[in-house]
Design a protein around this motif. Structure first.
Motif, short mmCIF file in Angstrom:
data_model
loop_
_atom_site.label_atom_id
_atom_site.label_comp_id
_atom_site.label_asym_id
_atom_site.label_seq_id
_atom_site.Cartn_x
_atom_site.Cartn_y
_atom_site.Cartn_z
N GLU A 165 1.03 39.41 -26.85
CA GLU A 165 1.29 39.82 -25.48
C GLU A 165 0.10 39.43 -24.57
O GLU A 165 0.30 39.03 -23.42
CB GLU A 165 1.53 41.33 -25.43
N ASP B 161 0.41 35.74 -23.87
CA ASP B 161 1.45 35.48 -22.86
C ASP B 161 0.95 35.86 -21.47
O ASP B 161 1.22 35.15 -20.48
CB ASP B 161 2.71 36.28 -23.18
N THR B 162 0.22 36.91 -21.37
CA THR B 162 -0.31 37.33 -20.06
C THR B 162 -1.31 36.29 -19.55
O THR B 162 -1.32 35.94 -18.35
CB THR B 162 -0.98 38.70 -20.18
N ARG C 194 0.52 33.23 -18.31
CA ARG C 194 1.20 33.43 -17.04
C ARG C 194 0.21 33.44 -15.87
O ARG C 194 0.57 33.10 -14.75
CB ARG C 194 1.99 34.75 -17.06
N LYS C 195 -1.01 33.84 -16.17
CA LYS C 195 -2.03 33.89 -15.10
C LYS C 195 -2.83 32.58 -15.00
O LYS C 195 -3.81 32.52 -14.27
CB LYS C 195 -2.98 35.04 -15.36
#
Length: 806
Positions: A164, A167-168, A171-172
């Motif tokens: 997770e 993925d964060t 995305r950033k």
């Protein structure tokens, strides 16, 4: 006068006491010792335990009135000194406490434990019968737990929290080397976790348990593997519950696996949960916080009943339960008369009783049949039946007028039967019985009756006048003594006079006319009035004041309307009983105006409830009962009770004819005929007493003709008259041997005509058979004609002959 002072010291009065009493109180120690001894002595007397102010007069409460019951009476020597009521000393049972008192109420109550056992066994059977429901719920929770366990295990093994984070970061649009570092760190954490001893041990243990359960099941069967399977199932279900709570945080933990309430079962044992559920269904409880508070353990009661005493919420009163009685019975799936709700002290305390079968389903023979015993009519009352709790119901006929009514064949006669035999077993009662129809069905009661006759309106008027005359005599005695009423102590001198008028409607609808007692002119014909009006007038006058004189009248009637029972009499009745009636009008006519609105619906008594009645009496206001059974068809079940009552009365000199009887003496003086113990023949036909000259026997012939009429018939054939006369005296009126039918008819006709003429001599009235009278049709449809009498003509002849004797 009773002395309640302590006993003197040994050695007699004055032993060891100095002549100078002032020296006795000079020593303070001696004075204190004497005071202590005086207090100890008071504690052992009637006054009980003294308080701290013993010996010092203060503002004491007024003394309680002396009880009516017999007992010791303590008089004070100083009549001017006012004493307070001090409680009697407590008995050892009241003050002694045992180790059992330390436990809650019902801990050692065998009846309460019997009910608890019943509740436990019912719950066990209930839940065992719903095992399939619980197994399905466990299976669903276990499946949820398997999924949650595999998901959580996979997340832990693979360190999904780093996934997770990766993925964060992506995305950033973070730097690629940062994302690579997170991935590398995830792999290191995952390798480290897979080498943790706890994780390895838990995985090995779960896998071994599952493998062992499967292996055991294959080798020894499912039953042998059930412990391991249940353990596995429990673990998985716990995981499922945790997952359910995670998904539904607002729901309680038990929502996923709620235990089925055993109180929803049909005829479940009563519990507080069931009580609350029933009262909510019946709309007695309208708020979630409403609940009953048990005051004592629920315990079994009589005839398969169950009783609970509880307290209602403060904002709900007892009347709310009574108003919802039918709804409560419906929620319990029982008939309304199987339920009994009573107030137990305050308006929020309730005694709740019901049973799962009809409490009146089986008739019960009167206990007096097997064990005749003397009745205490005054204090205890007459045993007449039992209520839904199988408790005996007694009717007290003291200082009260009574009314009994209902439809035909609804048990009114059986209730009256219990009443009469009970009255016969108390020698302090003068029983007078008047039958409205033929007296044959009551003939067995004659030996204990001071007065007994049937269907004679004119004689009933004479009886009521004698009853009223005796009431005035007793009232004068009370006035001389300055008293308001007679009591039990007066029964020896003033016995309880009880007059029972059965089938009163026959008298209320009588067409007989009598001379008006208010018309005192000596010349010319006297004005006449209806006999029924005079009877009603006398009843109202007696009921207005005679109850306090140990004198009671009980009226029994069927199919009454608002005008059957005299209003003045009904308004003074304090004891009423109604068997099944034809409607609300009849119910109100028997019980009281507005009875149906108060829940006393005698017209709703089930037809199957033979002998059922609603009684409104002292001790059982508005209660449904069933009268005890005393055989009256196959044999006379009351015969032994009547003999026992007669024997008891003879032993005490209280049998009919053994004591002065002003009322029967008045009847004999006015009519010349006695109805003592049913008259000379004991059949309810008044006649000349044995050995008494001067009475005209022919008058009895007229009354015999009147007795031959059917209850509602207005005419009678001569053949029926002859048959009735033959039953009365076969020697005189019956057909003799070798006498032809024509000769018999001619002989009886001549003798009857001569007897009638002699009875009516000087009255100016004639009575002869009318020919050509119609008497309906036979089975073939042909009209029946013949000679006979009209009822009105016979009644007029009887009255004329009676007036000639006065």
């Amino acid at each position: 006068m009773t002395d309640i002072s302590p006993e003197p010291a040994a050695g007699g009065p004055g032993d060891g006491i100095p002549d100078d009493l002032s020296a006795l109180f000079a020593d303070p120690a001696l004075r204190d010792r004497l005071e202590k001894e005086a207090r100890d002595a008071v504690r052992g007397t009637r006054a009980g335990m003294a308080d701290a102010t013993t010996g010092t007069p203060r503002d004491l409460p007024a003394p309680l009135p002396a009880p009516e019951a017999s007992g010791l009476v303590f008089d004070d020597e100083d009549d001017d000194q006012e004493h307070g009521a001090v409680p009697a000393p407590r008995t050892p049972a009241e003050v002694q406490r045992t180790w059992k008192d330390a436990f809650p109420e019902g801990t050692f109550d065998s009846a309460a434990w019997a009910h608890r056992k019943k509740v436990f066994l019912h719950k066990l059977a209930w839940h065992a019968g719903h095992t399939h429901v619980y197994m399905w719920r466990l299976t669903k929770l276990s499946a949820l737990g398997v999924g949650a366990g595999l998901r959580d295990g996979w997340h832990y093994y693979t360190a999904q929290e780093y996934a997770e984070m990766v993925d964060t970061a992506r995305r950033k649009n973070m730097a690629p080397d940062m994302v690579a570092a997170l991935r590398e760190e995830r792999l290191e954490y995952a390798r480290a976790r897979r080498r943790e001893p706890m994780l390895i041990g838990a995985t090995t243990g779960v896998g071994t348990l599952i493998a062992a359960a499967i292996a055991v099941a294959q080798v020894y069967g499912l039953l042998a593997a059930s412990p391991a399977a249940m353990l596995t199932l429990g673990v998985l279900s716990a995981l499922g519950l945790r997952e359910h709570r995670r998904r539904n945080p607002d729901e309680p933990l038990t929502a996923a696996f709620a235990v089925l309430p055993a109180s929803t079962a049909e005829h479940a044992p009563l519990t507080d949960d069931l009580l609350n559920r029933v009262l909510r269904i019946a709309k007695v409880f309208t708020k979630d916080e409403h609940a009953v508070t048990l005051l004592e353990p629920i315990r079994p009661a009589e005839i398969n009943g169950i009783e609970a005493k509880f307290k209602l919420p403060e904002d709900i009163q007892f009347s709310a339960l009574v108003a919802k009685k039918e709804a409560i019975a419906g929620a319990l799936d029982i008939e309304a008369h199987w339920l009994d709700i009573r107030q137990d002290g305050s308006p929020t305390r309730v005694s709740f009783w019901y049973c799962s079968s009809d409490p009146f389903g089986q008739p019960r023979t009167s206990p007096l049949v097997d064990k005749p015993e003397r009745t205490d009519v005054w204090s205890r009352g007459i045993l007449i039946g039992f209520n839904r709790r199988n408790l005996p119901v007694y009717l007290k006929l003291r200082h009260v007028m009574a009314l009994l009514g209902g439809m035909s064949r609804t048990g009114k006669g059986m209730l009256l039967r219990n009443l009469i035999v009970g009255l016969g077993l108390d020698p302090r009662v003068n029983l007078r019985l008047v039958a409205g129809a033929k007296p044959g069905e009551h003939r067995g009661y004659a030996p204990i009756c001071s007065t007994f006759f049937g269907r004679r309106p004119d004689r009933l008027i004479d009886l009521l006048e004698g009853f009223l005359k005796e009431a005035y005599r007793r009232e004068e005695i009370l006035e001389e003594q300055g008293r308001a009423k007679f009591g039990e102590a007066d029964l020896d001198e003033f016995p309880l006079e009880i007059l029972i008028i059965d089938e009163y409607k026959q008298y209320a609808s009588s067409s007989m006319r009598i001379p008006d007692p208010t018309d005192d002119r000596e010349d010319g014909p006297r004005r006449t009035i209806k006999a029924c009006d005079r009877i009603a007038e006398l009843l109202e006058e007696i009921a207005a004041f005679a109850a306090a004189l140990n004198m009671t009248i009980l009226i029994s009637t069927q199919d009454p309307d608002a005008n059957t029972v005299p209003r003045g009499y009904k308004s003074n009745t304090g004891a009423r009983a109604a068997t099944r009636t034809g409607g609300a009008v009849q119910t109100n006519a028997i019980l009281k105006d507005g009875a149906t609105g108060a829940g006393l619906r005698a017209h709703e008594i089930p037809e199957s409830l033979k002998g059922g009645a609603i009684v409104d009496i002292d001790g059982a206001p508005g209660e449904l009962i069933r009268s005890y059974f005393i055989e009256d068809e196959e044999f006379d079940g009351a015969a032994d009770l009547i003999r026992a009552g007669l024997f008891l009365r003879e032993e005490m000199g209280r049998a009919p004819g053994q004591f002065p009887d002003p009322i029967e003496d008045y009847l004999l003086a006015v009519t010349g005929e006695s109805s003592l113990a049913g008259g000379p023949t004991g059949s309810g036909r008044p006649g000349r007493p044995a050995g008494t000259p001067g009475a005209r026997v022919e008058l009895g012939v007229l009354e015999l003709i009147l007795d031959a009429f059917e209850d509602d018939a207005d005419r009678i054939q001569m053949s029926a008259v002859r048959a009735h006369l033959a039953d009365y005296s076969h020697l005189r009126w019956g057909q003799q041997e070798d006498e032809t039918e024509a000769a018999y008819t001619a002989r009886v006709g001549k003798e009857l005509a001569a007897a009638i003429d002699e009875a009516l001599e000087g009255t100016g009235v004639e009575l002869t058979p009318k020919s050509g009278m119609r008497f309906g049709k036979d089975d073939s449809g042909r009209e029946i004609k013949g000679s006979g009498f009209h009822r009105s003509h016979v009644e007029a002849a009887v009255e004329a002959a009676r007036n000639a004797r006065k």
